[in-house]
Design a protein around this motif. Structure first.
Motif, PDB file in Angstrom:
ATOM      1  N   ALA C 224       0.823  -1.212   0.000  1.00  0.00           N
ATOM      2  CA  ALA C 224       0.000   0.000   0.000  1.00  0.00           C
ATOM      3  C   ALA C 224       0.852   1.255   0.000  1.00  0.00           C
ATOM      4  CB  ALA C 224      -0.947  -0.008   1.204  1.00  0.00           C
ATOM      5  N   ASN C 230      -2.689   4.646  -4.216  1.00  0.00           N
ATOM      6  CA  ASN C 230      -3.284   4.595  -2.887  1.00  0.00           C
ATOM      7  C   ASN C 230      -2.743   5.805  -2.111  1.00  0.00           C
ATOM      8  OD1 ASN C 230      -4.436   3.807  -0.427  1.00  0.00           O
ATOM      9  ND2 ASN C 230      -4.092   1.655  -0.857  1.00  0.00           N
ATOM     10  N   MET C 231      -2.208   5.627  -0.946  1.00  0.00           N
ATOM     11  CA  MET C 231      -1.680   6.753  -0.181  1.00  0.00           C
ATOM     12  C   MET C 231      -0.202   6.502   0.081  1.00  0.00           C
ATOM     13  SD  MET C 231      -3.101   8.277   3.386  1.00  0.00           S
ATOM     14  CE  MET C 231      -4.232   9.503   2.747  1.00  0.00           C
ATOM     15  N   PRO C 232       0.640   6.712  -0.941  1.00  0.00           N
ATOM     16  CA  PRO C 232       2.042   6.343  -0.786  1.00  0.00           C
ATOM     17  C   PRO C 232       2.761   7.203   0.242  1.00  0.00           C
ATOM     18  CG  PRO C 232       1.748   7.595  -2.778  1.00  0.00           C
ATOM     19  CD  PRO C 232       0.368   7.330  -2.239  1.00  0.00           C
ATOM     20  N   ILE C 313      -7.339  -4.212  -4.539  1.00  0.00           N
ATOM     21  CA  ILE C 313      -6.965  -2.800  -4.459  1.00  0.00           C
ATOM     22  C   ILE C 313      -6.086  -2.359  -5.618  1.00  0.00           C
ATOM     23  CG2 ILE C 313      -5.856  -1.046  -3.021  1.00  0.00           C
ATOM     24  CD1 ILE C 313      -8.205  -2.145  -1.577  1.00  0.00           C
TER      25      ILE C 313
ATOM     26  N   SER D   2      -8.553  10.048   6.835  1.00  0.00           N
ATOM     27  CA  SER D   2      -7.799  10.964   6.009  1.00  0.00           C
ATOM     28  C   SER D   2      -8.553  11.145   4.716  1.00  0.00           C
ATOM     29  CB  SER D   2      -6.428  10.383   5.730  1.00  0.00           C
ATOM     30  OG  SER D   2      -5.840  11.029   4.636  1.00  0.00           O
ATOM     31  N   ALA D  52     -11.700  -1.385   0.450  1.00  0.00           N
ATOM     32  CA  ALA D  52     -10.671  -0.604   1.129  1.00  0.00           C
ATOM     33  C   ALA D  52     -11.100  -0.256   2.553  1.00  0.00           C
ATOM     34  CB  ALA D  52     -10.365   0.671   0.332  1.00  0.00           C
ATOM     35  N   LEU D  55     -10.891  -3.423   4.553  1.00  0.00           N
ATOM     36  CA  LEU D  55      -9.496  -3.743   4.855  1.00  0.00           C
ATOM     37  C   LEU D  55      -8.936  -2.805   5.919  1.00  0.00           C
ATOM     38  CD1 LEU D  55      -6.934  -5.356   4.132  1.00  0.00           C
ATOM     39  CD2 LEU D  55      -6.473  -3.684   2.359  1.00  0.00           C
ATOM     40  N   ILE D  59      -7.456  -4.113   9.463  1.00  0.00           N
ATOM     41  CA  ILE D  59      -6.084  -3.870   9.934  1.00  0.00           C
ATOM     42  C   ILE D  59      -6.112  -3.168  11.289  1.00  0.00           C
ATOM     43  CG2 ILE D  59      -3.997  -2.536   9.438  1.00  0.00           C
ATOM     44  CD1 ILE D  59      -4.045  -4.796   7.573  1.00  0.00           C
ATOM     45  N   MET D 100      -2.103   2.447  10.184  1.00  0.00           N
ATOM     46  CA  MET D 100      -1.954   1.447   9.132  1.00  0.00           C
ATOM     47  C   MET D 100      -3.277   1.252   8.386  1.00  0.00           C
ATOM     48  SD  MET D 100       1.180   0.716   9.156  1.00  0.00           S
ATOM     49  CE  MET D 100       2.369   1.486  10.281  1.00  0.00           C
ATOM     50  N   VAL D 102      -5.447   3.495   7.754  1.00  0.00           N
ATOM     51  CA  VAL D 102      -5.607   4.594   6.801  1.00  0.00           C
ATOM     52  C   VAL D 102      -4.588   4.481   5.679  1.00  0.00           C
ATOM     53  CG1 VAL D 102      -5.587   7.100   6.526  1.00  0.00           C
ATOM     54  CG2 VAL D 102      -6.630   6.078   8.542  1.00  0.00           C
ATOM     55  N   TRP D 103      -3.383   4.029   5.988  1.00  0.00           N
ATOM     56  CA  TRP D 103      -2.386   3.913   4.923  1.00  0.00           C
ATOM     57  C   TRP D 103      -2.813   2.893   3.855  1.00  0.00           C
ATOM     58  CZ3 TRP D 103       1.841   5.360   8.741  1.00  0.00           C
ATOM     59  CH2 TRP D 103       2.535   6.498   8.307  1.00  0.00           C
ATOM     60  N   VAL D 104      -3.497   1.852   4.255  1.00  0.00           N
ATOM     61  CA  VAL D 104      -3.864   0.857   3.238  1.00  0.00           C
ATOM     62  C   VAL D 104      -5.141   1.219   2.492  1.00  0.00           C
ATOM     63  CG1 VAL D 104      -2.738  -0.987   4.541  1.00  0.00           C
ATOM     64  CG2 VAL D 104      -5.194  -0.630   4.795  1.00  0.00           C
ATOM     65  N   SER D 105      -5.851   2.250   2.933  1.00  0.00           N
ATOM     66  CA  SER D 105      -7.133   2.565   2.298  1.00  0.00           C
ATOM     67  C   SER D 105      -7.272   4.026   1.884  1.00  0.00           C
ATOM     68  CB  SER D 105      -8.276   2.218   3.260  1.00  0.00           C
ATOM     69  OG  SER D 105      -8.208   3.054   4.404  1.00  0.00           O
ATOM     70  N   GLY D 106      -6.358   4.880   2.354  1.00  0.00           N
ATOM     71  CA  GLY D 106      -6.563   6.320   2.217  1.00  0.00           C
ATOM     72  C   GLY D 106      -6.772   6.810   0.797  1.00  0.00           C
ATOM     73  N   GLY D 107      -5.979   6.297  -0.138  1.00  0.00           N
ATOM     74  CA  GLY D 107      -6.081   6.788  -1.499  1.00  0.00           C
ATOM     75  C   GLY D 107      -7.226   6.171  -2.279  1.00  0.00           C
ATOM     76  N   GLY D 236       0.422  11.825   2.088  1.00  0.00           N
ATOM     77  CA  GLY D 236       0.915  10.535   2.548  1.00  0.00           C
ATOM     78  C   GLY D 236       1.243  10.462   4.014  1.00  0.00           C
ATOM     79  N   ALA D 238      -0.822  11.960   6.584  1.00  0.00           N
ATOM     80  CA  ALA D 238      -1.951  12.101   7.492  1.00  0.00           C
ATOM     81  C   ALA D 238      -2.033  10.920   8.465  1.00  0.00           C
ATOM     82  CB  ALA D 238      -3.251  12.243   6.705  1.00  0.00           C
ATOM     83  N   PRO D 239      -1.743   9.679   8.022  1.00  0.00           N
ATOM     84  CA  PRO D 239      -1.794   8.582   8.991  1.00  0.00           C
ATOM     85  C   PRO D 239      -0.788   8.721  10.133  1.00  0.00           C
ATOM     86  CG  PRO D 239      -1.877   7.713   6.749  1.00  0.00           C
ATOM     87  CD  PRO D 239      -1.579   9.184   6.638  1.00  0.00           C
ATOM     88  N   LEU D 240       0.345   9.362   9.842  1.00  0.00           N
ATOM     89  CA  LEU D 240       1.312   9.583  10.923  1.00  0.00           C
ATOM     90  C   LEU D 240       0.709  10.474  11.997  1.00  0.00           C
ATOM     91  CD1 LEU D 240       4.242   9.311  11.975  1.00  0.00           C
ATOM     92  CD2 LEU D 240       4.791  11.354  10.675  1.00  0.00           C
TER      93      LEU D 240
END
Lengths: 353, 353, 353, 353
Positions: C224, C230-232, C313, D2, D52, D55, D59, D100, D102-107, D236, D238-240
Motif C-alpha cells: 500500500a 493509494n496513499m504512498p 486494491i 484521512s 478498502a 481492509l 487492519i 496502518m 488509513v495507509w492501506v485505504s486512504g487513497g 501521505g 496524514a496517517p502519521l
C-alpha cells in the motif's frame, strides 16, 4: 509555536494603516474571493485567528491535563483496576497536545498557543503588537475551557480522589489525602512535589531558572525550524517536531517545576481550579508562585532564547539584530533607483524565493 | 550529522584561494545581498558556523545529561515523589537531543555536532580540513556549556544526592553513596556500572569494540540518508531519522559503554565535572579510559563505517573511492573540448540536478 | 520492504536480453556517465545491489538482536546495575532496525531485506526472478554477520549468563540456567517461551498461523505505501512507516512466535548460533521448527497478503491480476497504430507520470 | 480518517447522474485507460472503495485487539514468561492500527475506517450520502473479520485464560475468573473496569460524555489536517498524525470508556464475541450500553467537533456554514458572464490551485 503559513506571523509586517481590511485581504489571498458567501463567513474573519488560538490551547490542555488526570486518578482505589499510564505517558500526552494544538491552528493564527511565544515573535519577528493582547486572552480562555472539559470528564473520579463532590481543599502534610496535589498537579503547575513533599530544596531561584532554561530551549528550536535558511521543518510537519521537542523537555527538564513553559497552560487551568472550589489559595501559595514561576520566567526565557538565536544565527530582516543601518539604507535606495536589487530582502520578499 | 543544506558541508569543495570572501559569498547565495545590513551581521558571518556547532552540541547535552539527571536524581529520597522516567526515557532523551541539536544547526554548519562525524566528512566528503579544529573546539565548548546549564538546573538535587554542596568525591564500593556514578553517569560517559559494580568483565577491548561498532553504524546511516542516490531523508527531516537512530542505538548497543559515539558529548561534560570539584580523577580513571573509549574509538569507528559505505554503496565524486583515474580524466578533458558532457559529475554539479 | 526508487524493483521489467549492461545503464541514468571513474567503481556496479541487501539485513539484525541481548542480559547478576530496557524497548529495537535497514539500502536494492518480500515482489511486481537467489543469499549472510557482531559485542555478558566461555548448551526445564533461551531468543526466533516454559498450548498450527497472519499484514502495508494510486509514503519516508508498522506487529502479534516474519532474520542468526557452539540442535528442535515456522510461514503469508491486496486494491500493470486479456491487447495495438495512447500504461510508463 | 487523495471524498461532489460511469472515470483519471485490462479489473471497480474500508478497519482491529490480547493474556499463568507490553503498549497498538488502516485505504476510499467519520464527512464535506450505508457495512464487517483473525491467533491462550475451549461466560464479581473482562475488553469496548470492578461511579452521562468529547477532538484534528488553508499534513503523512493523535487520546481520555470513538471498532468485534459463545449478553449489558456509549456518542461527538471546526475555522465551499447566499450567487453569475472569476471557488476548483 509554528509560524510557517501564518498569514500574520513571521513573514509579514502589519503596516497598521489598512487595519480593517486586513482579514479580508488575507482571505482574498487564499481564494480570490471579493465577496463573502454569507454573512457569518464575513463576521468570522474578524475572530478566526483568535478562535484558532483558543482552540489550539484548548486542545493542548485537553491532552495535557487529561493525561495527568488519567495517570494519577487511575491509581486511586476504586477508580481503575490498574494504573493507566506512567511518567513517560505524561511526557507523551503533553507533547501530543502541543502538536495537535498547533495542527488545528497553525495555518490560521500561526499556532503560537503560548503567550511567551506570541510576545517573543512580536519582539523578534514583527508579529503585530496590537494583536498580542487578543492572542493572550484567547490562549488563557482556551486553557480555562480545556481544563473545564477535562474536569467534567474526570468529575466522578476526582470526587472519589477528593472524598466527595464538595471537598476541594489544599494539601496537607501527607501525600494520601493531598487534595491540592490533584488540583495544582492536574490543572495548575503540576509541581505536586513542591507542595506535598515540601521540597524546600527547590529555591525560588532554582524554580525560576528551570522554567527560564526550558523556555529558552523551546524558542531556539521553534525559531530554527521556522528559519528558511537553517533546516526548516517541511510544510505541515512543524507540529511533529514540537511533539518530539516537548516530549524531550518533559523527559529532561520536567522534574523540578513541571515545565509550564507556557503562561496560558498554567493560568487557564489555575483559573478553573479557583472556580470549582479551591479558591484564592491557588494564587497566594508560596509568595505568588503562580506569577513569577510559570508566567514571568517563561516569558523572559523566551526572550533570552530568541535573542541568542537572532544574535548568532538568524539573518532575516524581521529581527532587530538585522535592521539595516544608515549606510545600508542609502545603498538600498541607490540600488532601487538604478534598478539593481542587491539589498537585504525586504519584508515579504522572502516569499518570492 | 546531517549534511544536506550545509553550505560548506558535503557538496562543496573549498578551494582555499578565496578564503576570506567565503562567508560573504555564501550569504549572497542565499539573499542576493552585497552589503551587510549592519556591522554586527557582517562580523557574525565569520563565526556563524562555529556558533551553530556550539549551539547544536549544547542543545544535545542539555537534553541528554538532563534526562540522565532527572531519571536518576528523582529516585533519591527527598528529591521527588516518584521516579520521573525510565531507561526508555533516557534513550528518548538522547535521541531527542540529537535531533534538536541538528535542527538548530543543520542549515548553517551542516549539523555535525560530533567530532567523529566532522573528521569522517573531511575524509570522505570533502569537508574542508582547515575548518575541522574550529568545529571540534566549538563542539567541545558546547558540551561544556550544556553540561553547566544542566548542572545549574539540578544543583540542589545533586547536593542532596552527594550529601552537600562541597561533596564531590569518587565512587566507593557501594552503589549508595557512589558519587562518581552521578558524575560520570550524568556528565561523563554514563558507564556507571563500570565504576560502581566494578564490572571487570568489560575488558578494554570490549569497551573499545562497543563504541567502535555503534559509531560505525551511526555513520553508515548518516551517509545513507544524505546520499541522493540512495534513499535520502526529505529536506528538513534528517533529524527525525537521527532521533530514531539514536533511540535505537541506546536501546540496542547502549548497555556496555553508554554509547558515547561522540567525543564532544563525553569530553565537554567531563571538563565540567573536573571543574566543579571532581578533579583530575575523571581523566586518570582506568588508564585514561576517557581518551581511548569515548574519543578514539568513535573516531575510528566513524572512519570504518564511512569506508564501508563508500567502498560498496556510494558513487558520488567526493569520496576517495570514486576519484577518477588517469583514463577517466583524459576522457573528461576530451569531452569538455568537444562539448559533450558525459563524465562523472564534478564537485558542485550535483546541485544542478 | 520499500520499493520506491529501486532501480530494478517494482517499476521496471527486466528484459533479460541486456543483462550485462544493466548496471551501467542504471548508473548512467543517474549521472550521465559513460565511463567509470576508476576500476573499482566499475566492478562495484555488479555487486552493489547485493551488498545493499546484505548491509540492510546486517543493520536490522544489529539493532534487533542487540536489543534482545541488552534487555535480557542486563537482568543477569553482575552484568548491569539495572535492566536496560523493557518489552516495549524490544519492539522499538526491531522497528528501528527495520527502518534503518531500509534507509541504508532502499535506493540501491529496493530495500527488501526480507526473502519473503523479495519473493512476493517477484511474484506480484515484476522483480526479476533471476535476482532472487542472490538477494536471499545476501540477506541471510547479512543476518549471519549482524548476529556475529552483536555476539562479539555482548560476548563477555553472554559468558556470564551461560556460565563460561565454553558453555553453549540447550535449555533445560528451569528458566534459570536455560542457555537455549538466550541462544534462540537472541539469535534465533526469540520464542524463548516455547522452549523454556514448554508451552505446548502453542500447537504447530497456531505457530504457523501467527507467522502467516503477521507477514500477510506486513505485505499489505508494504504494498500500500508503495502504491502510487493509494496513499504512498512520501519519498524517503517509507522506512518511517515500517518503523511504526514493525513496532505495532511486535506489540500486537509478537507474543506467540516472536514475529520472525522474515526468513533471513531467523536463519542468519541461527546459523551463527550453530557455529558458536550450540550445534545441530538449533535445527532439529520441534520437528524442524526452524524451517516451517520462521521460513515457510512468512513466505506463504507474504504471498497471501500480496494476493489480497492485488486482487482487490491494486490497479498497476505489474500485477498478474491486471494482466491485459486478448481484447485489451488488441485494443492497445489498434491504439498504437492510430497514435492514440489510451491503454493501460506499460512497464516504465508510470515513471513518466 | 484521512480525506486527501480520496477520489470521492471531500473534494468532489457526486452529481448522481453519472453514477454508473463513476468508477471508470475515476480509473481513467489516473491512467488514461478507456478499456479495462481484463474482466476482473472491471468488476473490481465497483467494490474497491468498500473493500478498502473493510481492509482498513480489519487492519485497525488486528493491531488494536491484538495488543489488548497480548498485554492481558501474557499475564496469565502458563501463557508467557513475562508480560509482553504495558498500558503504553496498548495506546501504541491502537494508534498504529489506525495509522496502518488509513495507509492501506486512504487513497482508495478516503480512509474513513470509522462510521462516525463517514457520517460527519457526509454532513460537512459533501461525501455522498448514498455511499454511507455501504461504507458502514464494510467497516463493521472489517471489524468482525479482524477480531476473528485475532481470536484465531490467540485461541489457545484465550482457552487457558477462560478455563477451556467451551467456557465463554460473563464476568462474575472477582477479577480472577472474569471471562467477560477478556471478552469485552478485547473484542468489545475494553471497559473491563466497568464490568469487573462494578465501577458505578461512571454514570451513563459520564460514559456518554467521555466518548462524545474524545470523538469531537478526533474530528477537529482530522478536519484540520485535511484543510488546505490550515496546516495540512503532507501528502501521505496524514496517517502519521493519526497515529500520534490516537496515541494521545488513549493516554489522555482513554481510562473511562476505553475510547471506542468508532462504532465499527466496537460493534464488529462485539458481533464476533456473540458468535463465539458469549451470546446475547454482550448487547443487554447495562441497558444496551453497546448502543448508546460506543455508537451513538461517537457519532454525535463527531458532529459536534465538525460543527465547531466549520463554524469558526473552515472556509471551504463544501461546508454548510459556507454555502453562498442569494447575493453571493448573483454576484457569481455576473462575474461568470463578465469573465472575471472572483467568487468562492466551486467544488473541484480547489484541485486546480
Amino acid at each position: 509555536m509554528s509560524m510557517s503559513k501564518a498569514p500574520d506571523g513571521m513573514s509579514t509586517h502589519d503596516s497598521g494603516s489598512k487595519d480593517e481590511s486586513h482579514f479580508i485581504e488575507d482571505y482574498e489571498g487564499h481564494d480570490n474571493i471579493t465577496i463573502h458567501p454569507n454573512a457569518w463567513s464575513k463576521y468570522r474573519l474578524y475572530i478566526r485567528e483568535y478562535v484558532a488560538e483558543f482552540l489550539g490551547v484548548c486542545i493542548l490542555i485537553i491532552f495535557g491535563t487529561g493525561v495527568d488526570c488519567q495517570v494519577v486518578l487511575s491509581t486511586v482505589t476504586g477508580v481503575a483496576s490498574s494504573q493507566k499510564g506512567s511518567y513517560l505517558s505524561i511526557s507523551f500526552g503533553w507533547g501530543i497536545g502541543t502538536a495537535m494544538g498547533v495542527w488545528v491552528s497553525g495555518g490560521i493564527s500561526g499556532g503560537h498557543i503560548n503567550p511567551a511565544v506570541t510576545i517573543a515573535l512580536a519582539t523578534y519577528r514583527g508579529f503585530p503588537w496590537k494583536k498580542v493582547p487578543g492572542y493572550i486572552l484567547a490562549q488563557v480562555l482556551g486553557g480555562l475551557v480545556g481544563a473545564a472539559l477535562v474536569y467534567a470528564n474526570y468529575y466522578h473520579a476526582i470526587n472519589i480522589f477528593e472524598g466527595g463532590p464538595h471537598v476541594r481543599t489544599l494539601a496537607t502534610a501527607s501525600l494520601s489525602g493531598s487534595l491540592l496535589m490533584l488540583f495544582v498537579s492536574f490543572f495548575g503547575s503540576r509541581n505536586q512535589d513542591l507542595l506535598v513533599l515540601k521540597l524546600d530544596y527547590m529555591t525560588a531561584v532554582s524554580c525560576f531558572f528551570s522554567e527560564f532554561l526550558a523556555t529558552a530551549v523551546l524558542l531556539v528550536v521553534v525559531l530554527a525550524i521556522n528559519d528558511k535558511k537553517n533546516m526548516p521543518a517541511p510544510p505541515g510537519l512543524a507540529p511533529l517536531v514540537l511533539f518530539i521537542l516537548i516530549l524531550g523537555i518533559g523527559a529532561s527538564l520536567g522534574m523540578e517545576t513541571a515545565y509550564a513553559i507556557n503562561p496560558a497552560r498554567d493560568l487557564g487551568p489555575r483559573l478553573l481550579t479557583s472556580m470549582v472550589g479551591y479558591g484564592k489559595q491557588v494564587y497566594t501559595f508560596r509568595n505568588h508562585y503562580w506569577l513569577w514561576c510559570p508566567i514571568i520566567a517563561p516569558i523572559l526565557g523566551a526572550q533570552a532564547g530568541s535573542m541568542f538565536y537572532d544574535a548568532f544565527i538568524y539573518t532575516g530582516e524581521e529581527s532587530p539584530f538585522n535592521r539595516p543601518n544608515a549606510a545600508a539604507r542609502a545603498h538600498h535606495e541607490r540600488a532601487m533607483r538604478t534598478g539593481r536589487r542587491n539589498m537585504p530582502a525586504g519584508p515579504g520578499a522572502e516569499d518570492n524565493v
